[in-house]
Design an enzyme around this catalytic site. Structure first.
Site, PDB file in Angstrom:
ATOM      1  CG  PHE A 154      -1.917   1.272   1.147  1.00  0.00           C
ATOM      2  CD1 PHE A 154      -3.129   1.159   0.270  1.00  0.00           C
ATOM      3  CD2 PHE A 154      -1.427   2.365   1.591  1.00  0.00           C
ATOM      4  CE1 PHE A 154      -3.768   2.453   0.030  1.00  0.00           C
ATOM      5  CE2 PHE A 154      -2.123   3.554   1.631  1.00  0.00           C
ATOM      6  CZ  PHE A 154      -3.402   3.469   0.822  1.00  0.00           C
ATOM      7  CG  ASP A 239       5.553   4.077   1.849  1.00  0.00           C
ATOM      8  OD1 ASP A 239       5.536   4.840   3.045  1.00  0.00           O
ATOM      9  OD2 ASP A 239       4.651   3.814   1.265  1.00  0.00           O
ATOM     10  CE  LYS A 268      -1.187   7.422   6.668  1.00  0.00           C
ATOM     11  NZ  LYS A 268      -0.700   5.938   5.702  1.00  0.00           N
TER      12      LYS A 268
HETATM   13  C1  LIG Z   1      -0.923   6.076   4.179  1.00  0.00           C
HETATM   14  C2  LIG Z   1       0.169   5.570   3.384  1.00  0.00           C
HETATM   15  C3  LIG Z   1       0.395   6.243   2.235  1.00  0.00           C
HETATM   16  C4  LIG Z   1      -0.446   7.338   1.524  1.00  0.00           C
HETATM   17  O1  LIG Z   1      -0.572   8.291   2.383  1.00  0.00           O
HETATM   18  P1  LIG Z   1      -1.571   9.644   1.997  1.00  0.00           P
HETATM   19  O2  LIG Z   1      -1.278  10.680   2.761  1.00  0.00           O
HETATM   20  O3  LIG Z   1      -3.023   8.802   2.295  1.00  0.00           O
HETATM   21  O4  LIG Z   1      -1.565   9.668   0.603  1.00  0.00           O
HETATM   22  C5  LIG Z   1       1.664   5.530   1.606  1.00  0.00           C
HETATM   23  N1  LIG Z   1       2.260   4.625   2.081  1.00  0.00           N
HETATM   24  C6  LIG Z   1       1.775   3.877   3.155  1.00  0.00           C
HETATM   25  C7  LIG Z   1       2.871   2.995   3.707  1.00  0.00           C
HETATM   26  C8  LIG Z   1       0.841   4.584   3.975  1.00  0.00           C
HETATM   27  O5  LIG Z   1       0.491   3.957   4.943  1.00  0.00           O
END
Ligand SMILES: *Cc1c(COP(=O)(O)O)cnc(C)c1O
Length: 413
Positions: A154, A239, A268
């Site tokens: 994700f 990520d 985040k």
């Molecule tokens: C939440 C998330 C994203 C995307 O972030 P947004 O601010 O919602 O675009 C990307 N990678 C990971 C691992 C995430 O948990």
């Protein structure tokens, strides 16, 4: 609506929630399936609904609220900046961006950083940087760069990112997918080694897969990824949008293995839950390739975002939230192991990113927990994710466990 009618609506208990939910359902796109609770206030690990009922927040907005709701220090910094300067665009410099970039680079041991807003934008920024590096540094023929990603990844919701998702809900109906991505199994170093070809510029991976149900890779995986990418001249992008900034018991999840990626993606909790702030950090030979006009964002690096990010990092450091996550996470997991339920299949996680897996859908359990004053979400259907703000205390974990045990008693699968 007249004043008197508004007063009646407000005092009529759950009717107000129902009305607000109906409005959102009627006028909004149905791209989420939220629990039927309408929140109006938050503080620390708690939130309150419009009827005044208090809940434990065990989701933390998918780890964007590591510092807890409305942390007073971040709120003060935001308020101060709101009255001063909020946006300049990148057409000019602002006094807050340089110091934040320096702090982020020092924190991660990197040379350069680039500020964006949402997590998905930061991932896109990393993808573009890896491709650019592939063409300019590795000598990949134009238009042929390939990036390797993992099953059940994700990384966000843009067209390119969903194009390399393996979740049909994310991809179906949104094609054609952007070419240049190859999907391999997660946690499998041999699969990575085998997938790398002459045109591979990067490997994009989550150190723990959060949305996939808190998938923790085998120990040593990240170190192996580091070694493979170094040996084969491939960039490794971690990520850490969900796992970073203290969540797993270290500032960054890759620190557990002392493995340093070439690109580190943050989002985040960099915002403390106030306002979207994301970043990509890397080396000079990678991020140095972006020339004026090749990438950008109107809001990226704006003064309000920088002030909020600085305060969010202050709170993480001053309150030693990574250490807290490690200690409280270990305690939480140990107590969770003591839970007994026939449908319980396993507990996994790191720090305060915990997944509790059941043999069936966890949604009804989430609804039962909500009624008892605890908000948590199912992820990948059968997993209950427990990821409270990192400011949670032992007595609060005990109280949350009591609610969980009581709800489990009535939970049949
Ligand atoms: C939440 C998330 C994203 C995307 O972030 P947004 O601010 O919602 O675009 C990307 N990678 C990971 C691992 C995430 O948990």
């Amino acid at each position: 609506m007249s004043w008197s009618r508004r007063l009646t609506t407000r005092s009529s208990g759950s009717k107000r929630s129902a009305k607000l939910i109906e409005l959102a359902e009627h006028f909004g796109a149905h791209n989420y399936h939220p629990l039927p609770v309408v929140l109006t206030r938050g503080r620390g690990i708690f939130v309150w609904d419009v009827e005044g009922k208090r809940y434990f927040d065990m989701l933390s907005a998918y780890s964007a609220l590591n510092q807890g709701h409305v942390h007073p220090k971040i709120a003060t910094a935001a308020r101060r900046q709101l009255g001063r300067l909020t946006l300049t665009s990148r057409a000019f410099h602002n006094e807050l961006m340089g110091p934040l970039l320096e702090r982020l680079c020092k924190l991660a041991g990197m040379d350069r950083a680039i500020l964006m807003n949402s997590g998905a934008e930061a991932v896109e920024t990393a993808i573009k940087a890896m491709r650019l590096w592939g063409y300019r540094k590795k000598g990949i023929p134009d238009g042929r760069a390939e990036i390797i990603v993992c099953e059940n990844n994700f990384h966000g919701r843009t067209t390119t990112i969903v194009g390399f998702s393996s979740d049909p809900l994310s991809t179906d109906g949104f094609g054609p997918a952007t070419p240049g991505f190859k999907i391999i199994p997660y946690g499998d170093a041999a699969a990575l080694r085998a997938a790398i070809g002459p045109n591979t510029c990067g490997f994009l991976v989550e150190p723990i897969q959060g949305e996939a149900g808190v998938n923790v890779p085998p120990r040593g995986y990240l170190r192996e990824v580091r070694a493979i990418c170094s040996a084969q001249n491939v960039l490794w992008a971690a990520d850490e949008i969900q796992t970073g900034l203290g969540r797993t018991g270290r500032m960054f999840c890759v620190d557990h293995e002392g493995a340093k990626p070439d690109l580190l993606i943050l989002g985040k909790a960099l915002s403390g839950g106030f306002y979207p702030v994301s970043a990509v950090l890397s080396r000079e030979d990678v991020l140095g390739l972006y020339a004026p006009g090749t990438h950008g964002s109107t809001f990226g690096g704006n003064p309000l975002a920088c002030a909020i990010a600085q305060a969010s990092l202050d709170v993480l450091e001053d309150e030693r939230l990574a250490d807290k996550a490690e200690k409280m996470g270990a305690y939480f997991m140990e107590r969770l192991q003591g839970l007994d339920h026939p449908a319980l299949r396993g507990i996994r996680g790191r720090g305060l990113l915990i997944g509790v897996e059941f043999s069936g859908a966890a949604r009804p359990l989430c609804e039962a927990l909500m009624k008892r004053g605890l908000l948590a979400k199912d992820t990948h259907e059968k997993t209950l994710r427990l990821a409270p703000p990192l400011v949670i205390t032992k007595p609060q974990i005990d109280a949350a466990l009591k609610i969980l045990a009581a709800a489990l008693k009535e939970f049949v699968l």
